[in-house]
Motif scaffolding. Structure first.
Motif, PDB file in Angstrom:
ATOM      1  N   SER A 225      18.276  42.712 -14.229  1.00 52.11           N
ATOM      2  CA  SER A 225      17.869  44.053 -14.685  1.00 52.11           C
ATOM      3  C   SER A 225      17.877  45.038 -13.516  1.00 52.11           C
ATOM      4  N   ARG A 226      17.375  44.615 -12.382  1.00 56.51           N
ATOM      5  CA  ARG A 226      17.374  45.505 -11.204  1.00 56.51           C
ATOM      6  C   ARG A 226      18.795  45.836 -10.766  1.00 56.51           C
ATOM      7  N   GLU A 227      19.679  44.869 -10.831  1.00 57.70           N
ATOM      8  CA  GLU A 227      21.065  45.107 -10.434  1.00 57.70           C
ATOM      9  C   GLU A 227      21.743  46.084 -11.398  1.00 57.70           C
ATOM     10  N   MET A 228      21.459  45.957 -12.708  1.00 62.53           N
ATOM     11  CA  MET A 228      22.022  46.876 -13.688  1.00 62.53           C
ATOM     12  C   MET A 228      21.539  48.301 -13.426  1.00 62.53           C
ATOM     13  N   MET A 229      20.257  48.462 -13.106  1.00 60.90           N
ATOM     14  CA  MET A 229      19.714  49.794 -12.845  1.00 60.90           C
ATOM     15  C   MET A 229      20.262  50.371 -11.544  1.00 60.90           C
ATOM     16  N   ARG A 230      20.608  49.507 -10.617  1.00 63.40           N
ATOM     17  CA  ARG A 230      21.160  49.980  -9.349  1.00 63.40           C
ATOM     18  C   ARG A 230      22.606  50.436  -9.497  1.00 63.40           C
ATOM     19  N   THR A 231      23.390  49.680 -10.264  1.00 69.43           N
ATOM     20  CA  THR A 231      24.827  49.956 -10.350  1.00 69.43           C
ATOM     21  C   THR A 231      25.217  50.748 -11.604  1.00 69.43           C
ATOM     22  N   GLY A 232      24.399  50.653 -12.669  1.00 74.11           N
ATOM     23  CA  GLY A 232      24.758  51.293 -13.931  1.00 74.11           C
ATOM     24  C   GLY A 232      25.823  50.542 -14.701  1.00 74.11           C
ATOM     25  N   GLN A 233      26.182  49.354 -14.238  1.00 75.39           N
ATOM     26  CA  GLN A 233      27.218  48.572 -14.897  1.00 75.39           C
ATOM     27  C   GLN A 233      26.616  47.691 -15.992  1.00 75.39           C
ATOM     28  N   PRO A 234      27.338  47.493 -17.100  1.00 78.19           N
ATOM     29  CA  PRO A 234      26.829  46.602 -18.149  1.00 78.19           C
ATOM     30  C   PRO A 234      26.801  45.159 -17.662  1.00 78.19           C
ATOM     31  N   ALA A 235      25.968  44.353 -18.268  1.00 76.44           N
ATOM     32  CA  ALA A 235      25.859  42.947 -17.877  1.00 76.44           C
ATOM     33  C   ALA A 235      25.449  42.133 -19.088  1.00 76.44           C
ATOM     34  N   GLU A 236      25.717  40.848 -19.004  1.00 76.49           N
ATOM     35  CA  GLU A 236      25.313  39.933 -20.071  1.00 76.49           C
ATOM     36  C   GLU A 236      24.825  38.642 -19.451  1.00 76.49           C
ATOM     37  N   ALA A 237      23.964  37.954 -20.170  1.00 75.46           N
ATOM     38  CA  ALA A 237      23.374  36.715 -19.653  1.00 75.46           C
ATOM     39  C   ALA A 237      22.795  35.923 -20.815  1.00 75.46           C
ATOM     40  N   GLN A 238      22.406  34.708 -20.514  1.00 71.40           N
ATOM     41  CA  GLN A 238      21.707  33.857 -21.476  1.00 71.40           C
ATOM     42  C   GLN A 238      20.433  33.340 -20.830  1.00 71.40           C
ATOM     43  N   TRP A 239      19.381  33.246 -21.641  1.00 68.76           N
ATOM     44  CA  TRP A 239      18.113  32.771 -21.110  1.00 68.76           C
ATOM     45  C   TRP A 239      17.324  32.089 -22.215  1.00 68.76           C
ATOM     46  N   ARG A 240      16.355  31.306 -21.794  1.00 73.96           N
ATOM     47  CA  ARG A 240      15.468  30.643 -22.749  1.00 73.96           C
ATOM     48  C   ARG A 240      14.208  31.486 -22.945  1.00 73.96           C
ATOM     49  N   VAL A 241      13.666  31.404 -24.155  1.00 75.33           N
ATOM     50  CA  VAL A 241      12.395  32.068 -24.449  1.00 75.33           C
ATOM     51  C   VAL A 241      11.461  31.043 -25.076  1.00 75.33           C
ATOM     52  N   VAL A 242      10.188  31.245 -24.841  1.00 74.46           N
ATOM     53  CA  VAL A 242       9.168  30.347 -25.380  1.00 74.46           C
ATOM     54  C   VAL A 242       8.451  31.061 -26.521  1.00 74.46           C
ATOM     55  N   PRO A 244       5.639  31.621 -29.571  1.00 79.30           N
ATOM     56  CA  PRO A 244       4.188  31.379 -29.599  1.00 79.30           C
ATOM     57  C   PRO A 244       3.817  29.961 -30.010  1.00 79.30           C
ATOM     58  N   ASP A 245       4.675  29.281 -30.807  1.00 77.95           N
ATOM     59  CA  ASP A 245       4.364  27.907 -31.208  1.00 77.95           C
ATOM     60  C   ASP A 245       4.770  26.887 -30.158  1.00 77.95           C
ATOM     61  N   GLY A 246       5.288  27.380 -29.009  1.00 70.68           N
ATOM     62  CA  GLY A 246       5.654  26.493 -27.910  1.00 70.68           C
ATOM     63  C   GLY A 246       7.094  26.032 -27.924  1.00 70.68           C
ATOM     64  N   SER A 247       7.838  26.278 -28.996  1.00 70.37           N
ATOM     65  CA  SER A 247       9.236  25.861 -29.056  1.00 70.37           C
ATOM     66  C   SER A 247      10.097  26.738 -28.159  1.00 70.37           C
ATOM     67  N   VAL A 248      11.176  26.166 -27.674  1.00 71.90           N
ATOM     68  CA  VAL A 248      12.076  26.856 -26.748  1.00 71.90           C
ATOM     69  C   VAL A 248      13.371  27.227 -27.478  1.00 71.90           C
ATOM     70  N   HIS A 249      13.794  28.473 -27.326  1.00 66.56           N
ATOM     71  CA  HIS A 249      15.011  28.964 -27.971  1.00 66.56           C
ATOM     72  C   HIS A 249      15.880  29.664 -26.929  1.00 66.56           C
ATOM     73  N   TRP A 250      17.171  29.748 -27.257  1.00 65.37           N
ATOM     74  CA  TRP A 250      18.133  30.390 -26.352  1.00 65.37           C
ATOM     75  C   TRP A 250      18.524  31.764 -26.889  1.00 65.37           C
ATOM     76  N   ILE A 251      18.573  32.752 -25.993  1.00 66.29           N
ATOM     77  CA  ILE A 251      18.986  34.113 -26.330  1.00 66.29           C
ATOM     78  C   ILE A 251      20.177  34.499 -25.450  1.00 66.29           C
ATOM     79  N   ALA A 252      21.189  35.098 -26.088  1.00 65.31           N
ATOM     80  CA  ALA A 252      22.297  35.708 -25.341  1.00 65.31           C
ATOM     81  C   ALA A 252      22.123  37.216 -25.442  1.00 65.31           C
ATOM     82  N   GLY A 253      22.166  37.914 -24.311  1.00 66.04           N
ATOM     83  CA  GLY A 253      21.934  39.349 -24.319  1.00 66.04           C
ATOM     84  C   GLY A 253      22.997  40.118 -23.555  1.00 66.04           C
TER      85      GLY A 253
END
Length: 502
Positions: A225-242, A244-253
């Protein structure tokens, strides 16, 4: 007209701004016909009425073009709400709201607030209008503004947004809008659902978003996020989220930062997508690939052991005995037949081993005969009684034959290793354009669920092979009834029309 003539000064686009009272005796220069012409030429749709009964005196041309009614045929009921649509209840609701606004204006000594309503025109069409009311003495003027196009555009926008939200929900996609100056992060309900949150459950800030990310991925996303704000270039990534029930899911953004005229980041827009199922499928495929590699190594090791520990030693022993005959030529005649038989046994075992690796008999004999022949050879080598029967009359395609052959191989090898049985039933059936392979033994059963979750590849490979030919397989096993494996594979109409030749 009434005993007092009122002159309307119409504000551009809406309503009446003021009234001037003029006695019926005409002042110098006043022309009543000219006054009517001014009202008729007004760009606003107008109704001029008189007295408490509000009898309509003038409906101008703009009103007639808009609604279809003229002064002569406009509904002769108090004020304008007989035009209200679609039913009596709606008209009464409009009338009640109108009377409330009139009472409020009288109490506050203020102008009557404008209203909006749906109306039906003379030809039956519908329009949305905004109307303004003014009155001086016993003369009333109502002006109308046509809101139909605006309302239709708003409705089209609403429908479009609903379709977009439905598409996002179906595709597990959500959007976000982050104000980088205020820190306010706006999420749609579809986005909240991706993170396991109810509608309105998101905290609405960048920090609240970061807190939802899996701890092992959080720093990576912050740096991105900091790199995007510095350069203004679009970016994409994948990350896990937890969740509230404790299960882990994957998000692509994917996100895009927008800068102001000074080159400062002011806004970040983006899209999130749930890719949990894809990640799980990739993980399962990766595990399957590892198992296949392990299976190849295990198969190579098994073949190597059989060649080294059995075939090679038997050949070595045969060579030694042949060498001994050189020193005892008198024994050659008596032992030739024995050595020939041992050589033939070794050749048969080598041939059987090759059949394990390559189902050549299926190609030359056909699937049914090939399976039957292999069962006979396997039973003889392992000391098993294999009861093979077939009710198949179609010529099975080679891919289906190989699939069933590999399932049969795996099932019989497992039975020999684990069941302790000496008799196995193998059935081939054809019914309703489908061929089935049923393998049953009454030996010691096993826990199918535990076996599928273990590290072995046998049951998994059987299921995968059957799936690749659009079939299905069921496995039942317990200590009382033994084990039954049932694999069913559909046949195409073209295959079904062919008949076995023998």
């Amino acid at each position: 007209m009434s005993s007092v003539i009122r002159t309307a000064f119409v504000r551009r686009g809406s309503g009446v701004s003021s009234w001037a009272t003029m006695p019926r005796r005409r002042k110098v220069g006043f022309n009543e016909e000219h006054y009517r012409q001014l009202l008729q030429r007004s760009g606003a749709a107008l109704i001029v009425s008189h007295g408490l009964e509000e009898q309509v005196e003038i409906v101008n041309d703009t009103f007639t073009r808009l609604f279809g009614y003229t002064t002569e045929d406009i509904p002769d009921v108090a004020h304008w709400w007989p035009l209200a649509y679609p039913d009596e209840a709606y008209r009464e609701a409009v009338k009640a709201e109108w009377q409330t606004r009139v009472a409020r204006a009288i109490a506050d000594q203020s102008a009557i607030e404008s209203m909006e309503a749906k109306v039906r025109c003379k030809d039956g069409s519908e329009r949305y209008i905004e109307f303004h009311f003014s009155s001086v003495g016993d003369t009333n003027l109502v002006s109308f503004i046509d809101l139909t196009e605006r309302k239709q555009a708003e409705e089209a926008m609403r429908v479009s947004e609903e379709r977009l939200r439905l598409a996002q929900w179906a595709a597990h996609v959500g959007t976000f809008d982050l104000n980088l100056r205020t820190g306010v992060d706006v999420w749609q309900p579809e986005t909240e659902a991706l993170y396991g949150l109810p509608p309105g459950g998101f905290g609405g800030t960048l920090t609240a978003f970061e807190d939802l990310i899996h701890p092992n991925d959080r720093q990576k996303i912050k740096e991105l996020s900091r790199e995007m704000m510095r350069t203004g270039q679009p970016a994409e990534a994948q990350w896990r989220v937890v969740w509230p029930d404790g299960s882990v899911h994957w998000i692509a953004g994917r996100g895009q930062v927008f800068m102001n005229e000074s080159g400062e980041p002011v806004r970040m827009l983006g899209v999130n997508m749930d890719v949990t199922e894809r990640k799980r499928a990739d993980e399962m495929l990766s595990q399957m690939t590892r198992k296949l590699v392990e299976a190849q190594e295990q198969e190579r090791a098994r073949i190597g052991r059989e060649l080294h520990d059995d075939i090679n030693q038997r050949l070595g022993l045969l060579g030694i005995e042949l060498g001994n005959l050189k020193d005892h030529p008198s024994e050659v005649i008596s032992r030739v037949q024995e050595l020939v038989e041992r050589t033939s046994e070794i050749a048969n075992d080598v041939q059987a081993l090759s059949h394990e690796l390559h189902a050549s008999k299926l190609k030359y004999l056909g699937a049914v005969r090939g399976l039957k022949s292999w069962c006979k050879e396997f039973g003889q080598r392992r000391g098993l009684e294999i009861d093979f029967s077939s009710e198949v009359i179609s010529v099975l395609p080679l891919d289906i034959g190989i699939c069933l052959f590999r399932v049969l191989q795996e099932a019989l090898h497992n039975a020999v290793k684990h069941s302790g049985t000496k008799r196995i039933e193998v059935q081939l059936k054809e019914d309703s354009n489908e061929v089935s392979l049923i393998i049953h033994d009454s030996g010691k059963g096993f826990d199918v669920t535990a076996a599928m979750q273990g590290h072995g590849l046998g049951l998994t490979s059987m299921k995968e092979r059957v799936r690749l030919v659009n079939g299905a397989i069921t496995i039942h096993s317990n200590g009382r009834d033994g084990t039954t494996i049932h694999a069913s594979v559909p046949l195409s109409s073209s295959h079904n029309s062919q008949r076995a030749t023998g």
